[in-house]
Write an enzyme that holds these catalytic residues in place. Structure first.
Site, PDB file in Angstrom:
ATOM      1  N   ASP A  63       0.873  -1.176   0.000  1.00 48.21           N
ATOM      2  CA  ASP A  63       0.000   0.000   0.000  1.00 48.21           C
ATOM      3  C   ASP A  63       0.909   1.224   0.000  1.00 48.21           C
ATOM      4  O   ASP A  63       1.709   1.405   0.928  1.00 48.21           O
ATOM      5  CB  ASP A  63      -0.888  -0.021   1.264  1.00 48.21           C
ATOM      6  CG  ASP A  63      -1.873   1.149   1.295  1.00 48.21           C
ATOM      7  OD1 ASP A  63      -1.638   2.171   0.601  1.00 48.21           O
ATOM      8  OD2 ASP A  63      -2.858   1.046   2.032  1.00 48.21           O
ATOM      9  N   ASN A  90       3.573   1.788 -10.751  1.00 49.09           N
ATOM     10  CA  ASN A  90       2.379   2.034 -11.571  1.00 49.09           C
ATOM     11  C   ASN A  90       1.198   2.558 -10.765  1.00 49.09           C
ATOM     12  O   ASN A  90       0.375   3.319 -11.287  1.00 49.09           O
ATOM     13  CB  ASN A  90       1.989   0.720 -12.259  1.00 49.09           C
ATOM     14  CG  ASN A  90       0.562   0.733 -12.746  1.00 49.09           C
ATOM     15  OD1 ASN A  90       0.251   1.299 -13.793  1.00 49.09           O
ATOM     16  ND2 ASN A  90      -0.349   0.128 -11.964  1.00 49.09           N
ATOM     17  N   LYS A  96     -12.708  11.315  -9.875  1.00 48.33           N
ATOM     18  CA  LYS A  96     -13.538  11.450 -11.075  1.00 48.33           C
ATOM     19  C   LYS A  96     -13.893  12.930 -11.271  1.00 48.33           C
ATOM     20  O   LYS A  96     -13.959  13.692 -10.294  1.00 48.33           O
ATOM     21  CB  LYS A  96     -14.843  10.660 -10.915  1.00 48.33           C
ATOM     22  CG  LYS A  96     -14.630   9.173 -10.703  1.00 48.33           C
ATOM     23  CD  LYS A  96     -14.331   8.485 -12.008  1.00 48.33           C
ATOM     24  CE  LYS A  96     -13.997   7.017 -11.802  1.00 48.33           C
ATOM     25  NZ  LYS A  96     -13.031   6.497 -12.742  1.00 48.33           N
ATOM     26  N   VAL A  97     -14.155  13.326 -12.511  1.00 46.76           N
ATOM     27  CA  VAL A  97     -14.564  14.701 -12.798  1.00 46.76           C
ATOM     28  C   VAL A  97     -15.824  15.046 -11.992  1.00 46.76           C
ATOM     29  O   VAL A  97     -16.022  16.186 -11.558  1.00 46.76           O
ATOM     30  CB  VAL A  97     -14.823  14.875 -14.315  1.00 46.76           C
ATOM     31  CG1 VAL A  97     -15.286  16.295 -14.631  1.00 46.76           C
ATOM     32  CG2 VAL A  97     -13.554  14.563 -15.098  1.00 46.76           C
ATOM     33  N   GLN A 106      -9.173  17.031  -2.614  1.00 47.15           N
ATOM     34  CA  GLN A 106      -8.744  16.193  -3.744  1.00 47.15           C
ATOM     35  C   GLN A 106      -7.235  16.321  -3.961  1.00 47.15           C
ATOM     36  O   GLN A 106      -6.540  15.333  -4.209  1.00 47.15           O
ATOM     37  CB  GLN A 106      -9.481  16.616  -5.024  1.00 47.15           C
ATOM     38  CG  GLN A 106     -10.973  16.326  -4.990  1.00 47.15           C
ATOM     39  CD  GLN A 106     -11.619  16.515  -6.356  1.00 47.15           C
ATOM     40  OE1 GLN A 106     -10.970  16.446  -7.392  1.00 47.15           O
ATOM     41  NE2 GLN A 106     -12.925  16.741  -6.361  1.00 47.15           N
ATOM     42  N   SER A 140       2.374  10.568 -16.578  1.00 50.47           N
ATOM     43  CA  SER A 140       1.304  10.790 -17.549  1.00 50.47           C
ATOM     44  C   SER A 140       1.666  11.927 -18.482  1.00 50.47           C
ATOM     45  O   SER A 140       2.428  12.832 -18.100  1.00 50.47           O
ATOM     46  CB  SER A 140       0.013  11.147 -16.810  1.00 50.47           C
ATOM     47  OG  SER A 140      -0.982  11.542 -17.737  1.00 50.47           O
ATOM     48  N   TYR A 194      -4.541  16.066 -10.115  1.00 52.65           N
ATOM     49  CA  TYR A 194      -3.875  14.892 -10.700  1.00 52.65           C
ATOM     50  C   TYR A 194      -2.663  15.324 -11.521  1.00 52.65           C
ATOM     51  O   TYR A 194      -1.567  14.767 -11.382  1.00 52.65           O
ATOM     52  CB  TYR A 194      -4.882  14.140 -11.575  1.00 52.65           C
ATOM     53  CG  TYR A 194      -4.317  12.971 -12.329  1.00 52.65           C
ATOM     54  CD1 TYR A 194      -4.086  11.751 -11.691  1.00 52.65           C
ATOM     55  CD2 TYR A 194      -4.018  13.063 -13.690  1.00 52.65           C
ATOM     56  CE1 TYR A 194      -3.568  10.666 -12.398  1.00 52.65           C
ATOM     57  CE2 TYR A 194      -3.505  11.992 -14.395  1.00 52.65           C
ATOM     58  CZ  TYR A 194      -3.284  10.795 -13.745  1.00 52.65           C
ATOM     59  OH  TYR A 194      -2.770   9.721 -14.446  1.00 52.65           O
ATOM     60  N   GLY A 195      -2.868  16.347 -12.377  1.00 49.72           N
ATOM     61  CA  GLY A 195      -1.782  16.800 -13.247  1.00 49.72           C
ATOM     62  C   GLY A 195      -0.583  17.282 -12.446  1.00 49.72           C
ATOM     63  O   GLY A 195       0.567  17.006 -12.805  1.00 49.72           O
ATOM     64  N   THR A 233      -9.456   2.019 -18.530  1.00 48.38           N
ATOM     65  CA  THR A 233      -9.363   1.392 -17.209  1.00 48.38           C
ATOM     66  C   THR A 233     -10.435   2.027 -16.325  1.00 48.38           C
ATOM     67  O   THR A 233     -11.118   2.968 -16.748  1.00 48.38           O
ATOM     68  CB  THR A 233      -7.984   1.681 -16.558  1.00 48.38           C
ATOM     69  OG1 THR A 233      -7.863   3.102 -16.390  1.00 48.38           O
ATOM     70  CG2 THR A 233      -6.831   1.160 -17.382  1.00 48.38           C
TER      71      THR A 233
HETATM   72  P1  NDP Z   1      -6.729   1.984 -12.210  1.00 50.97           P
HETATM   73  O1  NDP Z   1      -7.571   2.869 -11.374  1.00 50.97           O
HETATM   74  O2  NDP Z   1      -7.388   1.007 -13.113  1.00 50.97           O
HETATM   75  O3  NDP Z   1      -5.686   1.187 -11.308  1.00 50.97           O
HETATM   76  C1  NDP Z   1      -4.943   1.864 -10.335  1.00 50.97           C
HETATM   77  C2  NDP Z   1      -4.200   0.856  -9.504  1.00 50.97           C
HETATM   78  O4  NDP Z   1      -3.464   1.573  -8.507  1.00 50.97           O
HETATM   79  C3  NDP Z   1      -5.128  -0.121  -8.765  1.00 50.97           C
HETATM   80  O5  NDP Z   1      -4.511  -1.370  -8.665  1.00 50.97           O
HETATM   81  C4  NDP Z   1      -5.248   0.542  -7.398  1.00 50.97           C
HETATM   82  O6  NDP Z   1      -5.592  -0.361  -6.354  1.00 50.97           O
HETATM   83  C5  NDP Z   1      -3.814   1.005  -7.237  1.00 50.97           C
HETATM   84  N1  NDP Z   1      -3.682   1.943  -6.130  1.00 50.97           N
HETATM   85  C6  NDP Z   1      -4.317   3.124  -5.916  1.00 50.97           C
HETATM   86  N2  NDP Z   1      -3.940   3.639  -4.739  1.00 50.97           N
HETATM   87  C7  NDP Z   1      -3.055   2.772  -4.183  1.00 50.97           C
HETATM   88  C8  NDP Z   1      -2.303   2.733  -2.990  1.00 50.97           C
HETATM   89  N3  NDP Z   1      -2.395   3.688  -2.066  1.00 50.97           N
HETATM   90  N4  NDP Z   1      -1.483   1.675  -2.768  1.00 50.97           N
HETATM   91  C9  NDP Z   1      -1.355   0.692  -3.680  1.00 50.97           C
HETATM   92  N5  NDP Z   1      -2.053   0.656  -4.827  1.00 50.97           N
HETATM   93  C10 NDP Z   1      -2.877   1.687  -5.073  1.00 50.97           C
HETATM   94  O7  NDP Z   1      -5.792   2.985 -13.037  1.00 50.97           O
HETATM   95  P2  NDP Z   1      -4.893   2.770 -14.339  1.00 50.97           P
HETATM   96  O8  NDP Z   1      -4.565   1.349 -14.529  1.00 50.97           O
HETATM   97  O9  NDP Z   1      -5.543   3.537 -15.429  1.00 50.97           O
HETATM   98  O10 NDP Z   1      -3.608   3.614 -13.919  1.00 50.97           O
HETATM   99  C11 NDP Z   1      -2.345   3.044 -13.680  1.00 50.97           C
HETATM  100  C12 NDP Z   1      -1.313   4.155 -13.715  1.00 50.97           C
HETATM  101  O11 NDP Z   1      -1.305   4.759 -15.021  1.00 50.97           O
HETATM  102  C13 NDP Z   1      -1.622   5.297 -12.734  1.00 50.97           C
HETATM  103  O12 NDP Z   1      -0.422   5.763 -12.168  1.00 50.97           O
HETATM  104  C14 NDP Z   1      -2.246   6.356 -13.636  1.00 50.97           C
HETATM  105  O13 NDP Z   1      -2.106   7.654 -13.111  1.00 50.97           O
HETATM  106  C15 NDP Z   1      -1.441   6.160 -14.904  1.00 50.97           C
HETATM  107  N6  NDP Z   1      -2.052   6.687 -16.125  1.00 50.97           N
HETATM  108  C16 NDP Z   1      -3.228   6.168 -16.586  1.00 50.97           C
HETATM  109  C17 NDP Z   1      -3.792   6.651 -17.746  1.00 50.97           C
HETATM  110  C18 NDP Z   1      -5.046   6.089 -18.330  1.00 50.97           C
HETATM  111  O14 NDP Z   1      -5.504   6.609 -19.389  1.00 50.97           O
HETATM  112  N7  NDP Z   1      -5.652   5.059 -17.739  1.00 50.97           N
HETATM  113  C19 NDP Z   1      -3.150   7.761 -18.506  1.00 50.97           C
HETATM  114  C20 NDP Z   1      -1.906   8.194 -17.946  1.00 50.97           C
HETATM  115  C21 NDP Z   1      -1.389   7.663 -16.791  1.00 50.97           C
HETATM  116  P3  NDP Z   1      -7.155  -0.549  -5.878  1.00 50.97           P
HETATM  117  O15 NDP Z   1      -7.769  -1.495  -6.884  1.00 50.97           O
HETATM  118  O16 NDP Z   1      -7.014  -1.146  -4.527  1.00 50.97           O
HETATM  119  O17 NDP Z   1      -7.776   0.812  -5.888  1.00 50.97           O
END
Ligand code: NDP
Length: 277
Positions: A63, A90, A96-97, A106, A140, A194-195, A233
């Site tokens: 975590d 990752n 969300k918006v 936020q 990103s 986020y940005g 996603t």
């Molecule tokens: P998802 O929301 O589908 O997945 C995010 C993942 O991060 C989940 O496994 C979530 O776990 C985990 N997570 C969140 N908070 C924590 C935490 N405190 N500790 C451990 N795990 C955590 O997002 P994406 O797959 O889309 O995003 C993956 C990465 O890619 C992110 O860094 C995102 O910012 C980046 N990104 C995504 C883009 C897109 O278009 N999708 C574009 C650019 C960048 P849980 O299921 O428990 O919430």
């Protein structure tokens, strides 16, 4: 020599899960640690990967907002592999918006996970990187877009190739404080929590790469920030053009840069190409 090992954070779903499968399909010869903060979700993802025939994947809890889990993971890696070969940071989050929480809240919550959480994992795991290790911080393209929306003074700070981790942390705190007061835009910040956190991740990567070049010059370690693209996603929704598998391509490419490669290093990479910061 101990077995190789790769760690993927936030790997129970989305791009992280696709990165684990992408490493398997690319024939990664070591073990792959699929980490998640939620044990049940992590184990379910693990079973899916194993059902596809990939037996070299293990689950470990991580975590980003619980430092003790990163320390436990470090001990596990030291005891079983003598260090770490590949780290893919990752995990991340975005409101969300439609979220109704005040902007200041936020900003605080997003910063805790995306910037401070990623930094905490790095603090625990970068010291055990083995020679030729690869580190990929998933940032990103929004980090670049948000940088372009910063005041010229802030842009100069974030582009300064001598910025320190302490200075960057101070700027991330300044943003959250301003967001909580509601004067962040007047102070030159973009109107994106986020940005701004992803500006932090990209600049942190530039700093970490510079420090590795100074402190471990002969070890051939490569560390980069990347953008997976706009990916379907839970975070980005179902209108995005890329599948999670396509989103995993650049992170997997950077994680598997061949032995002897000298770059990219300290760059922001998307679609496998270096983009100017
Ligand atoms: P998802 O929301 O589908 O997945 C995010 C993942 O991060 C989940 O496994 C979530 O776990 C985990 N997570 C969140 N908070 C924590 C935490 N405190 N500790 C451990 N795990 C955590 O997002 P994406 O797959 O889309 O995003 C993956 C990465 O890619 C992110 O860094 C995102 O910012 C980046 N990104 C995504 C883009 C897109 O278009 N999708 C574009 C650019 C960048 P849980 O299921 O428990 O919430």
């Amino acid at each position: 020599m101990s077995k190789k090992v790769a760690v993927v954070t936030g790997a129970n779903k989305g791009i992280g899960f696709a990165i684990v499968k992408g490493l398997c399909k690319a024939g990664y010869t070591g073990d792959i640690i699929l980490t998640a903060r939620n044990e049940k979700l992590g184990q379910e993802a693990l079973q899916q990967v194993k059902a596809e025939g990939h037996q070299n994947v293990l689950y470990h809890r991580l975590d980003l907002c619980d430092q003790s889990t990163a320390e436990e993971l470090r001990k596990f890696l030291e005891n079983n592999y003598g260090g770490l070969d590949v780290l893919i940071n990752n995990a991340g989050m975005a409101f969300k918006v439609s979220a109704t929480e005040p902007f200041g809240e936020q900003a605080d919550v997003t910063m805790q996970t995306n910037y401070w959480g990623t930094l905490a994992v790095c603090k625990a795991l970068l010291p055990i990187l083995k020679p030729k290790a690869r580190v990929v911080n998933v940032s990103s393209f929004v980090s670049k877009r948000s940088l372009d929306k910063c005041s010229p003074e802030l842009q100069a700070k974030f582009r300064n190739s001598d910025i320190t981790e302490e200075e960057l942390g101070g700027l991330m705190k300044d943003f959250v404080q301003a967001a909580q007061k509601g004067d962040h835009e007047a102070k030159g910040w973009p109107n994106s929590a986020y940005g701004t956190t992803k500006i932090g991740v990209t600049v942190l990567s530039r700093i970490q790469a510079r420090v590795l070049s100074q402190t471990r010059a002969s070890d051939g370690i490569l560390l980069n920030a990347c953008c997976p693209g706009w990916v379907r996603t839970d975070m980005a929704g179902d209108k995005a053009p890329k599948s999670p598998e396509e989103g995993a391509e650049t992170p997997v490419y950077l994680a598997l840069l061949p032995d002897g490669a000298t770059g990219p290093h300290g760059q922001l990479v998307w679609d496998k190409e270096v983009h100017e910061w």
